[in-house]
Structure formats: C-alpha cells, structure tokens
Write a protein that holds these residues in place. Structure first.
Motif, short mmCIF file in Angstrom:
data_model
loop_
_atom_site.label_atom_id
_atom_site.label_comp_id
_atom_site.label_asym_id
_atom_site.label_seq_id
_atom_site.Cartn_x
_atom_site.Cartn_y
_atom_site.Cartn_z
N SER A 371 0.72 -1.20 -0.04
CA SER A 371 0.00 0.02 0.12
C SER A 371 0.91 1.11 0.09
CB SER A 371 -0.93 0.14 1.24
OG SER A 371 -1.63 1.33 1.33
N ASN A 372 1.84 1.33 0.69
CA ASN A 372 2.88 2.24 1.04
C ASN A 372 3.54 2.60 -0.49
OD1 ASN A 372 2.36 2.79 3.51
ND2 ASN A 372 4.01 1.66 4.15
N GLU A 373 3.94 1.48 -1.21
CA GLU A 373 4.61 1.68 -2.44
C GLU A 373 3.92 2.10 -3.56
OE1 GLU A 373 6.05 -2.38 -2.24
OE2 GLU A 373 7.52 -1.93 -0.77
N VAL A 374 2.41 1.46 -3.36
CA VAL A 374 1.52 2.09 -4.56
C VAL A 374 1.35 3.48 -4.39
CG1 VAL A 374 -0.69 2.09 -5.33
CG2 VAL A 374 0.59 0.03 -4.89
N ARG A 375 1.12 4.06 -3.05
CA ARG A 375 1.00 5.60 -2.72
C ARG A 375 2.23 6.27 -3.35
NH1 ARG A 375 1.43 5.25 2.12
NH2 ARG A 375 3.52 6.32 2.29
N ILE A 376 3.31 5.85 -2.99
CA ILE A 376 4.55 6.29 -3.39
C ILE A 376 4.69 6.54 -4.99
CG2 ILE A 376 7.18 6.24 -3.56
CD1 ILE A 376 7.01 5.13 -0.67
N MET A 377 4.43 5.53 -5.68
CA MET A 377 4.54 5.53 -7.10
C MET A 377 3.52 6.48 -7.81
SD MET A 377 5.43 1.72 -8.17
CE MET A 377 4.24 0.58 -7.29
N GLU A 378 2.12 6.40 -6.97
CA GLU A 378 1.30 7.37 -7.65
C GLU A 378 1.55 8.82 -7.08
OE1 GLU A 378 -2.33 5.73 -5.49
OE2 GLU A 378 -2.84 4.73 -6.99
N THR A 379 2.28 9.15 -6.24
CA THR A 379 2.84 10.57 -6.00
C THR A 379 4.04 11.00 -7.06
OG1 THR A 379 2.30 10.17 -3.59
CG2 THR A 379 3.91 11.90 -4.20
N MET A 380 4.60 10.00 -7.39
CA MET A 380 5.71 10.04 -8.28
C MET A 380 5.47 10.44 -9.56
SD MET A 380 9.08 7.84 -9.51
CE MET A 380 10.13 8.02 -7.78
N LYS A 381 4.12 9.57 -9.89
CA LYS A 381 3.65 9.85 -11.38
C LYS A 381 3.06 11.19 -11.37
CE LYS A 381 -0.41 8.28 -14.13
NZ LYS A 381 -1.46 7.50 -14.09
N LYS A 382 2.32 11.63 -10.21
CA LYS A 382 1.82 13.05 -10.18
C LYS A 382 2.96 14.05 -10.22
CE LYS A 382 -1.23 16.10 -7.48
NZ LYS A 382 -1.88 16.19 -6.45
N ASP A 383 3.81 13.94 -9.46
CA ASP A 383 5.00 15.01 -9.43
C ASP A 383 5.86 15.10 -10.75
OD1 ASP A 383 4.40 15.92 -6.84
OD2 ASP A 383 5.83 14.39 -5.83
N LEU A 384 5.86 13.92 -11.22
CA LEU A 384 6.57 13.99 -12.46
C LEU A 384 6.20 14.18 -13.84
CD1 LEU A 384 9.62 11.32 -11.55
CD2 LEU A 384 9.79 13.75 -11.31
N ARG A 385 4.63 14.26 -13.67
CA ARG A 385 3.90 14.14 -14.79
C ARG A 385 3.81 13.14 -15.72
NH1 ARG A 385 5.95 19.69 -14.16
NH2 ARG A 385 6.93 19.08 -16.00
N LEU A 386 3.95 12.01 -15.34
CA LEU A 386 3.99 10.52 -16.04
C LEU A 386 2.62 10.30 -16.38
CD1 LEU A 386 6.61 8.85 -13.90
CD2 LEU A 386 7.11 10.38 -15.71
N THR A 387 2.62 9.54 -17.50
CA THR A 387 1.51 9.01 -18.10
C THR A 387 1.02 7.67 -17.65
OG1 THR A 387 2.80 8.11 -20.10
CG2 THR A 387 1.65 10.27 -20.18
N GLU A 388 2.25 7.01 -17.09
CA GLU A 388 2.08 5.79 -16.51
C GLU A 388 2.73 5.52 -14.95
OE1 GLU A 388 2.97 2.02 -19.05
OE2 GLU A 388 4.35 3.62 -19.87
N LEU A 389 2.08 4.59 -14.08
CA LEU A 389 2.64 4.34 -12.96
C LEU A 389 4.03 3.88 -12.98
CD1 LEU A 389 1.42 4.56 -10.09
CD2 LEU A 389 1.05 2.27 -10.10
N PRO A 390 4.96 4.53 -12.45
CA PRO A 390 6.51 4.07 -12.88
C PRO A 390 6.86 2.60 -11.60
CG PRO A 390 6.40 5.96 -10.97
CD PRO A 390 5.10 5.73 -11.39
N LYS A 391 6.35 1.36 -12.22
CA LYS A 391 6.73 0.36 -11.56
C LYS A 391 7.86 -0.09 -11.66
CE LYS A 391 1.91 -1.33 -11.83
NZ LYS A 391 0.79 -2.40 -12.34
N HIS A 392 8.53 0.15 -12.88
CA HIS A 392 9.90 -0.24 -13.16
C HIS A 392 10.82 1.15 -13.65
CE1 HIS A 392 12.49 -2.67 -16.40
NE2 HIS A 392 13.02 -2.12 -15.30
N ILE A 393 11.68 1.27 -12.75
CA ILE A 393 12.55 2.62 -13.02
C ILE A 393 14.04 2.05 -12.92
CG2 ILE A 393 13.39 4.55 -11.85
CD1 ILE A 393 10.76 4.61 -10.19
N GLU A 394 14.59 2.65 -13.74
CA GLU A 394 16.16 2.38 -14.08
C GLU A 394 16.92 3.67 -13.85
OE1 GLU A 394 15.87 -1.81 -16.71
OE2 GLU A 394 16.66 -0.06 -17.53
N CYS A 395 18.23 3.72 -13.50
CA CYS A 395 18.87 4.76 -12.92
C CYS A 395 20.51 4.36 -13.44
CB CYS A 395 18.73 5.14 -11.62
SG CYS A 395 19.77 6.60 -11.41
#
Length: 599
Positions: A371-395
């Motif tokens: 639940s925490n992780e979904v919330r964080i990814m949804e926040t990131m999607k909103k903050d970074l103006r993404l079109t998809e939930l960032p379930k897979h991130i590479e850096c």
C-alpha cells in the motif's frame, strides 16, 4: 572514572550464584535477566560486545548501574524474573500479557453455588477455572453449562433458615425454565450439588460423567413414556457430544499435557500454547512477541513456558515442544519433542496455529508495504507528470578517477523496491578519457539495444544522474534507438536536487519532504554506490595508475585519498608543507615535496 569503568568494577564484585540482575539507565529499569551464575552472565555482555547485534549494543550503551538478587536455585530465578518483568515492564524484555486480565469461571463457595465469569480471583474458598485466553472461549463454555443445568443466578443468601422463613419468591428465571427455584425449596440441594459436580468435571475437561448422566436420564424418561422429557435430555446429550467433537483432537489416553511451539523471523517470534486434559484442548493461546535482543527460539520458549504455565495455572507433568534443548527448572516434569503418534499430531496442530499467526502477521505487513509503495509511485507519477505508474525504474551513473577505468552502473527498482538481480555494471568501451556525456550515451544505448534485442519490457522511467548534459545524451541514445516516445526520462542534478526534463530549460523543484523525491534520491544514491563500489574494486586490483603512485613509498590508498579531496595532481603540488603534513603526515609529505622539487 567513567560509567563503563564503574560498571566493570562493579562486575568484579558480583556473586557466582544463581539469581536475577537488573540493568538501569538514568530513568529506571531497562532489562531484567536471570542467571545460574550472575557474574558470568553479566560479564558476557561486556566481554563479548563485538559479537552482539545492534539492539544488544544499544542496551549496553544505556546501562548506568546494575543491581542483583541472589536466589536459592534456577527455578526461583525464573519466577522472580517473570514477576519483575510484569511489575516494571522493561523496554528490552519480551513482555507477556498479565494473567490477571484473563477471564475465569468461578463456582462460588456457598449453599446452592452460582457459576459466573470474573477477572478477579478472591481467596474466599470458591473454585476458579481458567484463565481462558479469550472471553469468547469462556462464554461458549458458560452458555453450554447454562443450557444443560438449571442453576440460579441470584445472589440471595439461600440458607435453610431463610428459605423456611419464606424470605424469597421465585423470579422470571424460574418461570422460563432456567432455574428450579431453590429459593422456595423447590430444588433439592442434593440434586443441585450433583449438577455442580458434573459442571466441575466438564470445566476440568472430563465430559464422560455428564454424558453418562444424561444418557441414563434419557433412558429412564423413555421407559416411563415421558418422551418429551427424554427428548430434552437427548438435546442436552447432543450439545455435549457436539462440544466434545469440536474440542477432541487426540486420544483420550493423553491427559494433562502442555504443548508449546514456536516459529520466528528476524524481528518476531510466534508462539502457540495448547492445554490438553482428557484428550480435549481446554485452553489455547497464540502470541506474537517482538524480539528485543539476541533471543534464540530456545530462550524465548523457555521463558514463555514458565509464564504461560503460571498464567494458566498448569500443573501438567508433561510438556511437548517443537525445538530441542529446552531447559526448565521444573521438578518431575518431562520435556520432549515427539516424532510419531498422537503426541506428534498434537504438536503439528499447535505448530500449524503458530505458523498461521506468523503468515497472517507477515501478510499484513506485506500489504502495508504494498500500500505504501503504490502510494509513493502514484505520488511520483503526479509529481513528474508521467503517463504511467513508474513500476519499473532504471537509473544510470558514471564513475571515473582521473580519467582511469571509466565505468558506469545501472540500478533497477521495481514497485519502489530494489531489484538487485537486474543491476548492471558497464565498462566504458568507446570513450577515451573522462567524458561523462559520451559515457552516458554509450551505456544507455547498450542497455536498451540489448533489451530490444531480447524482447524484454522497457522501464516506465529512466533517471540519469546529472544535469542537462547527461540528460541530453540519454535522450539522444533513446532517439537513435527509436524508443524515445516509449519511455519517460529525467535527470537529477546533485547540488540542488533539481529535476530536468528533455527540452525544458527550467528545472522542476519537488518538495524536499515529498516521498517521490526521497525515492528518486534513494535510487540515485544506490546507482552512485553501485558505480563507486565497482570502480573501487578495479582500483584495488591494481589498475589505479597516477603520477602519485609512481612515487616510491606512496601507496594507492594515499594517492586515492589526496586525489579524491584535491581532484588533481596539479592542485596537490601547490599545497604547502603544513597542508601536506596535515593530510598524510610528515614522512609522506616529505616524499611528495621531494617529488615536486619543493624540499
């Protein structure tokens, strides 16, 4: 004399006797322990400090003083430890719920005894049964008894003199059939006491006497053609047999057994207790215990056995457990780990309950994490103006040292957690010298060309460690591969934690307290750590070659230290003698001054 020196001096005077010891901080008791030899046990905390885990080290660091109490034997130490833990509830002890809050069933010590629930035991001659681990289990038994026997519920003093004087009148309970009216001498004391005796047997786990009684009454009523009365006895017999069918789990030859099982993970232990009498489980309790120090399963179970036996007033002479080497200071009590037969089945039942509790608790924790992780990814999607939930991130991050051995790293996070099996290292192959921009282009190109060749899904978000320059090269690589429109990519600059977007001259500043920024920082730091670790391993293998390492008497570690701080050999050469001595000492400073012709 420091506090630690005072404690070590005090330890020298502790007795080699059984007893308990208490650790205090500046506020009060923080830990209570038992020992066969007080001095040896307390000394072990300080003599083997490097072997302790973090929690134990923290406990030791907080100890201000030590007190002890000598007892005659280990059994007394167990009991005293248990009582002190209940009384003081030290923060580093595993705590168990106080038994005084458990419910009991009491049969009162009076003429025409009553039976009711209570949480307070009074030394008035009444007979107490329990304690029961939950009110539900106790009330099920109480309702069974009230459905079988017409007992009074009033609190009148039913002395024969009071009854003969006609002081009482039957109440509603009499009229609806729940009581036979002993207050008006309508219920013989002999029959009433016979029922009370049967209730005592039921509460002790022995249902056979009550079953025999109802069978005989049913047969007698049927023989007298009192079929309605026979049916009533038949219903009571059925209730007893139904209750027994739900509670009988082993052979009736197994009586008065305590069963304890334990399973644990790094943070918690899960214990189940079954109290068995006459082949039936009459009490069961499952507990989750937070580990406080370095307790083994044996340590935890030994302590819990003593506490639960005291709480549930068990006098059984046989204890079965699922872990070996449990040592308890109990006389004439056997402790075994059964391998076959009914006792093994009983042990498996208890362990199943402990494992179920563990699975349930761990599942709740996982759901909370998810639940925490979904919330964080949804926040990131909103903050970074993404079109998809960032379930897979590479850096990506680059690392080079004075232009030597340029390498890069790629770390992967899935569902906001590190996916270390997907981490990758890169040796830079096409770039000469310390060119971070060209290096970024190379590793991004290599990474996603391979994913395309393998048909592996692309990430939803790519992060490059760096500002506009590194981001621009990452974008160019994606465009050249023809996947720029399929993946979001951003850059993060270290100095102000700015987020850069392709084609946008102004960076995005995310709230410093934002969960999405914290996750981005965590991913960036992990990529940096992974790259630095790889690069350092190459240097440690002898690949670091600089002008400094050519100086006889100056090793790679010193060269790395100086270059990490001052960035170039030129700047090191400009340092004064005092500055060099402050960094590497007089002898190595002299070597450097000679090399640079400044001696």
């Amino acid at each position: 004399m420091t506090v630690e020196e005072q404690i070590r001096e005090q330890i020298k005077h502790l007795p080699h006797r059984p007893g308990i010891y208490k650790f205090y901080d500046d506020k009060g008791i923080i830990y209570v322990g038992k020992a066969i030899d007080i001095r040896k046990r307390v000394s072990s905390y300080f003599n083997r400090s490097t072997q302790h885990n973090k929690k134990t080290k923290k406990l030791i660091s907080q100890i201000q003083r030590i007190e002890f109490t000598i007892v005659d034997n280990e059994a007394d130490a167990f009991l005293l430890e248990n009582n002190l833990i209940k009384q003081h509830q030290p923060k580093y002890n595993i705590l168990l719920k106080d038994g005084k809050t458990y419910p009991y069933l009491v049969i009162t010590n009076e003429r025409f005894p009553r039976i009711f629930s209570t949480r307070n035991k009074i030394n008035d001659g009444s007979r107490y049964f329990g304690p029961y681990p939950t009110g539900t289990s106790m009330y099920v038994l109480l309702e069974l008894i009230r459905s079988l026997y017409p007992l009074r519920t009033c609190s009148y003093n039913l002395s024969q003199a009071n009854i003969d004087a006609g002081k009482f009148k039957v109440c509603l309970e009499y009229h609806i059939g729940n009581c036979k009216g002993p207050c008006e001498n309508l219920y013989s004391e002999e029959e009433y006491n016979q029922h009370i005796q049967q209730i005592r047997n039921i509460l002790s786990g022995n249902l056979s006497i009550a079953k025999t009684y109802f069978k005989e009454r049913m047969s007698e009523a049927a023989a007298d053609y009192q079929y309605e009365l026979a049916h009533q006895y038949k219903q009571k017999l059925d209730r007893l047999e139904d209750f027994q069918a739900k509670s009988t789990v082993v052979s009736h030859t197994l009586t008065n057994i305590d069963v304890f099982t334990i399973t644990s993970n790094e943070k918690c232990a899960f214990v189940n207790y079954l109290k068995v009498m006459n082949g039936s489980i009459i009490a069961t309790q499952s507990l989750e215990l937070q580990k406080k120090l370095e307790e083994t399963d044996q340590d935890i179970l030994a302590s819990i056995i003593m506490q639960l036996r005291q709480e549930f007033e068990s006098l059984s002479r046989e204890i079965i457990v699922n872990v070996p080497d449990i040592e308890l200071p109990l006389e004439n009590v056997s402790i075994t780990v059964p391998q076959i037969g009914d006792k093994k089945k009983l042990l498996n039942l208890s362990l199943k309950n402990a494992l179920y509790l563990r699975k349930e608790k761990e599942s709740m924790q996982d759901k909370s994490k998810d639940s925490n992780e979904v919330r964080i990814m949804e926040t990131m999607k909103k903050d970074l103006r993404l079109t998809e939930l960032p379930k897979h991130i590479e850096c990506f991050d680059n690392s080079n040292f004075q232009g030597d051995n340029p390498v890069a790293s790629m770390v992967c996070f899935k569902n906001a957690r590190p996916s270390k099996k997907d981490y990758r290292h890169f040796h830079i192959k096409t770039v000469v010298g310390p060119d971070d921009f060209a290096s970024m282009y190379e590793v991004v190109t290599r990474r996603y060309r391979r994913l395309l060749d393998e048909g592996t899904p692309l990430p939803q978000l790519i992060i490059v460690d760096g500002g506009k320059g590194q981001l621009g090269m990452g974008v160019k690589a994606l465009k050249d591969l023809g996947i720029y429109s399929q993946v979001a990519i951003v850059g993060i600059a270290k100095r102000l934690e700015e987020i850069f977007y392709p084609g946008d001259t102004l960076p995005l500043y995310i709230d410093k307290k934002s969960e999405s920024l914290r996750l981005i920082q965590r991913i960036r730091n992990e990529a940096h750590r992974f790259a630095i670790t790889f690069h350092r391993s190459l240097r440690d293998a002898g690949t670091l070659q600089t002008e400094l390492t050519q100086i006889k008497g100056l090793g790679p570690a010193t060269a790395e230290k100086l270059l990490t701080k001052f960035k170039s050999v030129k700047k090191i050469a400009e340092l004064s003698q005092q500055e060099l001595e402050a960094e590497v000492g007089k002898s190595k400073a002299k070597l450097l001054l000679n090399h640079f012709g400044k001696a």
